[in-house]
Write an enzyme that holds these catalytic residues in place. Structure first.
Site, short mmCIF file in Angstrom:
data_model
loop_
_atom_site.label_atom_id
_atom_site.label_comp_id
_atom_site.label_asym_id
_atom_site.label_seq_id
_atom_site.Cartn_x
_atom_site.Cartn_y
_atom_site.Cartn_z
N CYS A 229 -0.09 -2.54 -16.82
CA CYS A 229 -0.30 -1.49 -15.82
C CYS A 229 0.27 -1.87 -14.46
O CYS A 229 0.10 -1.16 -13.49
CB CYS A 229 -1.78 -1.12 -15.72
SG CYS A 229 -2.79 -2.51 -15.20
N HIS B 287 0.83 -1.21 0.00
CA HIS B 287 0.00 0.00 0.00
C HIS B 287 0.87 1.26 0.00
O HIS B 287 0.70 2.17 -0.82
CB HIS B 287 -0.92 -0.03 1.23
CG HIS B 287 -1.77 1.19 1.37
ND1 HIS B 287 -1.41 2.23 2.19
CD2 HIS B 287 -2.92 1.56 0.78
CE1 HIS B 287 -2.31 3.19 2.11
NE2 HIS B 287 -3.25 2.79 1.26
C1 PEP Z 1 -1.28 -5.61 -10.86
O1 PEP Z 1 -1.63 -6.60 -10.23
O2 PEP Z 1 -0.23 -5.57 -11.54
C2 PEP Z 1 -2.11 -4.39 -10.84
C3 PEP Z 1 -1.82 -3.35 -11.59
O3 PEP Z 1 -3.14 -4.36 -9.96
P1 PEP Z 1 -2.96 -4.10 -8.37
O4 PEP Z 1 -1.53 -3.73 -8.14
O5 PEP Z 1 -3.91 -3.03 -8.04
O6 PEP Z 1 -3.34 -5.44 -7.84
#
Ligand code: PEP
Ligand code: MG
Length: 533
Positions: free
Chosen positions: A484, A107
């Site tokens: 992402c 986080h």
């Molecule tokens: C990921 O898992 O790479 C992602 C972008 O989602 P999060 O980090 O919010 O799980």
């Protein structure tokens, strides 16, 4: 030097672009610790370099103190065992964040990086004593109010105040030239991960060409919103959840209006809710009592519901589209907010390109079910607004099963975005939250060349990505592909994404220039490699 030499035609622009390291671009974007001062400094501890740049401030141990001290004009560094959504106001107020636990996708790391804030996580030598308001670290004691300095680029914590060198890319004409040449050389698009109007606007200034990930759970962090989220999670009935969702709908709609506007007609990928539940559950009795009053549910009942929601492994638990499958009304509310914002703007002749993204899909049926909810909601909104806004529905590819069943998933998905944080966790069997305790040891001792949460593990995680790309593009030749996960702003990973044929990378606003630059280097190397063959 590289820019001047290219201008004097001593070297080509391509050579100039290859001579500068992406890390040097990064240094221009953040204040940094003076290297001379750093050589003489007293190092207290090492951690993971989660948010680059340098920062100094006085130690505070709670988010409320960070907020209060900052309001009095103090520069503070918030030191916590780990952070949660309840700490966001203090994280915002602090110059930097330092945590004892957590990895590169914890986080604290995600939030700080999103803001371009200096941050070190997984600094396991810290022993925080909240009662005494002190920290013991490698045999030394740091008290609340003591000054420390962080080098977030290297993950180093120092005692006292070190000199910081300011960031000033706007006044650097060489930087501007170099970035213009980089944009001309690259083919990979660069988007940003942003979940507020401010982040979106900052990213546009850094050259982002759209939003590749808007994490909607991050929009629920404000104190009035988190209460409604908790009501939603803790409700036993559909009626109770709908009551809470009705409170969240106007917030969401307003947020999307701001973000769509800030992005000025560029594509915006909005990911539907994907919180690991433990991040949102109330932790204190006071919070639970407040909720019990506002929900008019007896404290004991609410307390036992709260306990029943405890998960042993929240990262692999009831999150992502699993929430949408069991409570479709949540995703319906979000789709409604997105489409209402889009239709409202479209009626005012503002261009919007919404891309709705379903997280943590492992089986095609999950995506099919959620797409149905989105489409029927969007239809209703468009009818009500008497307007049509084109939109797409795609998925995150972040589980190994999704990669190897991409032939099926691509039939339903309009686009893919690789979530390489979760994909690394699940391909490698490494917990995102716990691996920070031992991965630095692996890297220091050359068991691994790189931390796979920082640089894509091309042989393992990358192999799964390649399977998904090949199968997906076989089904849909022009399937739009992006990434992402946090790797989207890391130079070696950007090169890999370029080489496997992704259309774009998406990263936090402050990493957009680095990704643009790394994409240019990747394109040049690819071209030179082809020529040699
Ligand atoms: C990921 O898992 O790479 C992602 C972008 O989602 P999060 O980090 O919010 O799980
Ligand atoms: Mg994920």
């Amino acid at each position: 030097m590289a820019v001047e030499m290219a201008k004097q035609k001593l070297i080509t622009r391509e050579t100039a672009l290859l001579r500068v390291k992406p890390d040097q671009i990064d240094e221009l974007l953040h204040p940094s610790v003076d290297p001379l001062a750093e050589k003489k400094a007293v190092e207290l501890a090492k951690g993971l370099p989660a948010g680059p740049g340098g920062a100094k401030g006085r130690v505070v141990l709670t988010a409320d103190d960070a907020d209060a001290w900052a309001k009095k004009g103090e520069k503070v560094i918030l030191v916590r065992t780990e952070t949660s959504p309840e700490d966001v106001h203090g994280m915002h107020a602090a110059e930097a964040i330092l945590t004892a636990k957590g990895g590169m996708t914890s986080h604290a790391a995600l939030v700080a990086r999103g803001w371009g804030k200096c941050c070190i996580v997984g600094c396991s030598a810290l022993n925080i004593n909240l009662k005494n308001k002190s920290i013991s670290v490698n045999g030394k004691t740091i008290k609340e109010g003591d000054w420390i300095t962080l080098n977030g680029t290297k993950g180093r914590v120092y005692a006292g105040q070190l000199l910081l060198l300011p960031a000033n890319p706007d006044h650097n004409k060489w930087y501007k030239d170099l970035m213009t040449w980089a944009d001309q050389a690259r083919t990979l698009k660069v988007r940003t991960n942003a979940d507020s109007t401010g982040d979106a606007a900052a990213a546009i200034k850094f050259g982002a060409e759209g939003i590749g990930l808007c994490r909607t759970e991050h929009m629920f962090f404000g104190p009035d919103r988190i209460k409604a989220v908790r009501e939603m999670i803790l409700s036993d009935t559909l009626e109770g959840r709908q009551k809470a969702l009705a409170k969240l709908l106007p917030f969401q709609r307003k947020d999307f209006l701001g973000i769509f506007r800030a992005m000025k007609g560029l594509p915006v990928t909005v990911r539907l809710l994907d919180p690991p539940l433990h991040e949102f559950l109330p932790h204190t009795e006071k919070d639970l009592r407040d909720l019990s009053r506002s929900m008019r549910v007896p404290f004991e009942k609410l307390n036992s519901k709260n306990k029943s929601l405890h998960e042993f492994n929240p990262m692999l638990g009831h999150r992502g589209c699993r929430l949408g499958i069991t409570y479709p009304e949540i995703y319906a509310m979000q789709a409604q907010a997105i489409m209402e914002a889009a239709c409202e703007l479209s009626k005012r002749k503002v261009k919007v390109i919404p891309e709705i993204m379903i997280p943590l899909v492992g089986h095609v049926n999950e995506l099919a079910a959620m797409k149905k909810v989105v489409i029927s909601t969007a239809k209703e909104v468009q009818k009500r607004f008497k307007t049509k806004v084109p939109y797409t529905v795609g998925t995150m590819i972040e589980l190994p099963r999704a990669c190897v069943t991409s032939t099926e998933i691509a039939q339903i998905a309009d686009f893919y975005s690789f979530g390489t944080n979760d994909l690394t966790q699940t391909v490698y069997g490494l917990s995102r939250d716990d691996a920070g305790r031992f991965l630095p040891f692996y890297v220091e001792n050359k068991i691994l060349d790189d931390d796979p949460f920082i640089t894509i593990d091309q042989q393992g995680v990358g192999a799964f990505m390649k399977i998904a790309v090949a199968q997906g593009r076989k089904v849909k030749k022009n399937l739009k592909l992006g990434i992402c996960g946090e790797h989207g702003g890391e130079p070696k990973s950007v090169e890999f994404c370029n080489n496997i044929g992704l259309d774009y990378v998406s990263c936090s606003p402050f990493r957009v220039p680095i990704a643009r630059f790394a994409a240019a280097q990747a394109a040049i190397k690819e071209k030179q490699g082809k020529k040699k063959k």
